[in-house]
Scaffold this motif. Structure first.
Motif, mmCIF file in Angstrom:
data_model
loop_
_atom_site.group_PDB
_atom_site.id
_atom_site.type_symbol
_atom_site.label_atom_id
_atom_site.label_comp_id
_atom_site.label_asym_id
_atom_site.label_seq_id
_atom_site.Cartn_x
_atom_site.Cartn_y
_atom_site.Cartn_z
ATOM 1 N N UNK A 108 0.826 -1.202 0.000
ATOM 2 C CA UNK A 108 0.000 0.000 0.000
ATOM 3 C C UNK A 108 0.860 1.252 0.000
ATOM 4 N N UNK A 109 0.299 2.342 0.515
ATOM 5 C CA UNK A 109 1.000 3.617 0.567
ATOM 6 C C UNK A 109 1.014 4.150 1.984
ATOM 7 N N UNK A 110 1.967 5.030 2.249
ATOM 8 C CA UNK A 110 2.060 5.701 3.544
ATOM 9 C C UNK A 110 1.347 7.041 3.476
ATOM 10 N N UNK A 111 0.505 7.308 4.469
ATOM 11 C CA UNK A 111 -0.224 8.567 4.576
ATOM 12 C C UNK A 111 0.132 9.199 5.914
ATOM 13 N N UNK A 112 0.523 10.465 5.918
ATOM 14 C CA UNK A 112 0.868 11.169 7.151
ATOM 15 C C UNK A 112 -0.165 12.265 7.405
ATOM 16 N N UNK A 113 -0.871 12.150 8.507
ATOM 17 C CA UNK A 113 -1.822 13.177 8.917
ATOM 18 C C UNK A 113 -1.057 14.201 9.755
ATOM 19 N N UNK A 114 -0.986 15.419 9.275
ATOM 20 C CA UNK A 114 -0.179 16.459 9.916
ATOM 21 C C UNK A 114 -1.063 17.401 10.714
ATOM 22 N N UNK A 115 -0.672 17.643 11.958
ATOM 23 C CA UNK A 115 -1.369 18.596 12.824
ATOM 24 C C UNK A 115 -0.374 19.644 13.313
ATOM 25 N N UNK A 116 -0.865 20.845 13.554
ATOM 26 C CA UNK A 116 -0.035 21.983 13.951
ATOM 27 C C UNK A 116 0.040 22.091 15.468
ATOM 28 N N UNK A 117 1.263 22.157 15.999
ATOM 29 C CA UNK A 117 1.451 22.381 17.436
ATOM 30 C C UNK A 117 1.394 23.860 17.785
ATOM 31 N N UNK A 118 1.467 24.724 16.753
ATOM 32 C CA UNK A 118 1.582 26.173 16.946
ATOM 33 C C UNK A 118 2.844 26.513 17.752
ATOM 34 N N UNK A 119 3.804 25.592 17.759
ATOM 35 C CA UNK A 119 5.085 25.742 18.479
ATOM 36 C C UNK A 119 4.899 25.871 19.982
ATOM 37 N N UNK A 120 3.781 25.364 20.504
ATOM 38 C CA UNK A 120 3.479 25.453 21.929
ATOM 39 C C UNK A 120 3.107 24.080 22.475
#
Length: 438
Positions: A108-120
């Motif tokens: 299959x394929x790799x999927x990366x779900x990206x979320x923002x930490x807002x650097x905090x």
């Protein structure tokens, strides 16, 4: 590497990769998510960060083998004081996923779900809760700031089977949590190098300020232990202040010409502007988080000339790094940094762990994530080379992935190997002047 030094294979590889990405960009709204199946960047508008789902205890269900898509998570600094790191991380991630999904992962394929930490830390914890408890990811890449990575581990990951691998954290405190892996080396090496450099430059006194978090405090403690001279002034500071005028006035009042600032880009740019406006001209020193385009863009021309900084070094003589750098430059029009290489290697390490594991669960991935980079196996320099061995019946013990960031070889504390580069600011730009082994 310059184009006129590439061999035919390199040129064909880069041309193919560029053509493939051009296709992705010109495919309308489908883009990377639809065609490459790779980077899914979401927001938290419908998430209260409470972690109400019960999926974290077993490290994410992950689904069955030979599925179409294997989803993992990433907490990155898309906004906030560390956004310069996040931007390059995302670009490197795009390249890694193109290389990975050209070959495939367990069919299959790799999927990366990206979320923002807002650097905090608070934003990072909320992002990790969403990824682990709602998306049920068994593998989490994150985060940039050391305090953010530690908060995620202690609040979300610890006590589960989810694998956490930080892309950019150098704080010394991470070493105390063997379950928290990191791709970038400990900042202790930077602190020792800074102590040596300041002494070599002839300064037996120094004034130091450091950001009031785990990263700043731990690097300062290591510096104080390594420096043979006298620290005539030391003070922590809070982040995101409108002015640091009082702080730089106190540092100037210490009477020493050598100033060490262990802080982040946004804060450092403000400090430098305050110094310049006050007419102070110290010899500046800094750690990895002081360097970046944000600092150059938000400080007066010439205000930092002569400053010296240290940060993890990229293995520029290594062929796989040269290919990565050529791809990065062709795609984005700029050179990558060591931090970009760390992000790339996080994705490849995750993909190799999925390929090598018995099943797609946090428990199974945790059993192999260290082994795919250890020197007992055959040295491999690309995902394709490593995948071929695993696909032919090999195990995690049979491969030793040599990352584009250099040898990884996680130790018992989850720390990798590494080396350092020393930069000097010349004509309001950063110039590498020396490499040091860590």
């Amino acid at each position: 590497m310059p184009r006129d030094t590439m061999d035919t294979t390199d040129q064909e590889r880069i041309g193919s990769l560029t053509d493939r990405r051009t296709l992705l960009k010109t495919a309308g709204g489908v883009g990377i998510v639809g065609l490459a199946g790779c980077v899914s960047t979401t927001d938290d508008d419908d998430d209260d960060g409470s972690g109400a789902d019960d999926g974290s205890d077993d490290g994410g269900s992950g689904g069955d083998d030979d599925q179409d898509v294997y989803e993992i998570g990433m907490v990155d600094s898309l906004t906030g004081s560390l956004a310069d790191f996040g931007e390059r991380n995302q670009r490197a991630l795009e390249l890694a996923l193109a290389d990975i999904n050209e070959v495939g992962v367990r069919g299959g394929e790799l999927d990366v779900i990206v979320e923002d930490s807002e650097s905090e830390s608070q934003g990072g914890v909320a992002a990790a809760q969403k990824l682990v408890n709602q998306d049920n990811v068994p593998f989490l890449i994150g985060a940039v700031g050391s305090g953010v990575s530690l908060s995620i581990y202690e609040s979300v990951i610890q006590g589960t089977d989810v694998v956490q691998l930080s892309q950019n954290s150098t704080g010394l405190g991470l070493t105390e949590f063997p379950g928290l892996l990191r791709m970038s080396p400990s900042g202790r090496t930077q602190s020792v190098a800074l102590a040596d450099i300041i002494a070599e430059d002839g300064y037996d006194e120094v004034a130091v300020t450091y950001i009031n978090d785990e990263f700043g405090e731990s690097l300062f403690d290591a510096f104080a232990e390594a420096y043979d001279g006298e620290i005539v002034y030391e003070s922590s500071h809070d982040g995101e202040q409108a002015s640091y005028g009082s702080l730089v006035s106190e540092m100037n009042g210490s009477g020493t010409d050598a100033w060490l600032c262990i802080t982040y880009q946004q804060e450092f740019a403000t400090m430098v502007t305050n110094m310049f406006e006050s007419g102070y001209e110290p010899q500046l020193y800094g750690a990895d988080s002081n360097r970046g385009d944000t600092v150059l863009a938000n400080t007066p021309q010439g205000s930092m000339d002569g400053m010296k900084l240290v940060e993890p070094a990229a293995p520029e003589g290594q062929e796989n790094y040269q290919a990565f750098a050529a791809d990065f430059e062709a795609e984005f029009g700029e050179s990558p940094t060591a931090w970009s290489a760390f992000s790339y290697d996080c994705a490849v390490t995750a993909a190799l762990s999925i390929q090598a594991a018995d099943e797609f669960t946090g428990r199974a991935l945790g059993e192999v994530v260290r082994d795919v980079t250890r020197p007992e196996g055959e040295e491999v320099f690309t995902y394709e080379e490593a995948h071929a061995i695993l696909d032919d019946g090999g195990t995690a013990d049979d491969i030793d992935y040599q990352g584009v960031s250099g040898p990884i070889d996680f130790d018992e504390n989850g720390d990798p190997r590494g080396s350092l580069v020393v930069f000097e600011v010349r004509d309001h730009d950063y110039e590498a002047i020396e490499f040091r082994e860590s």
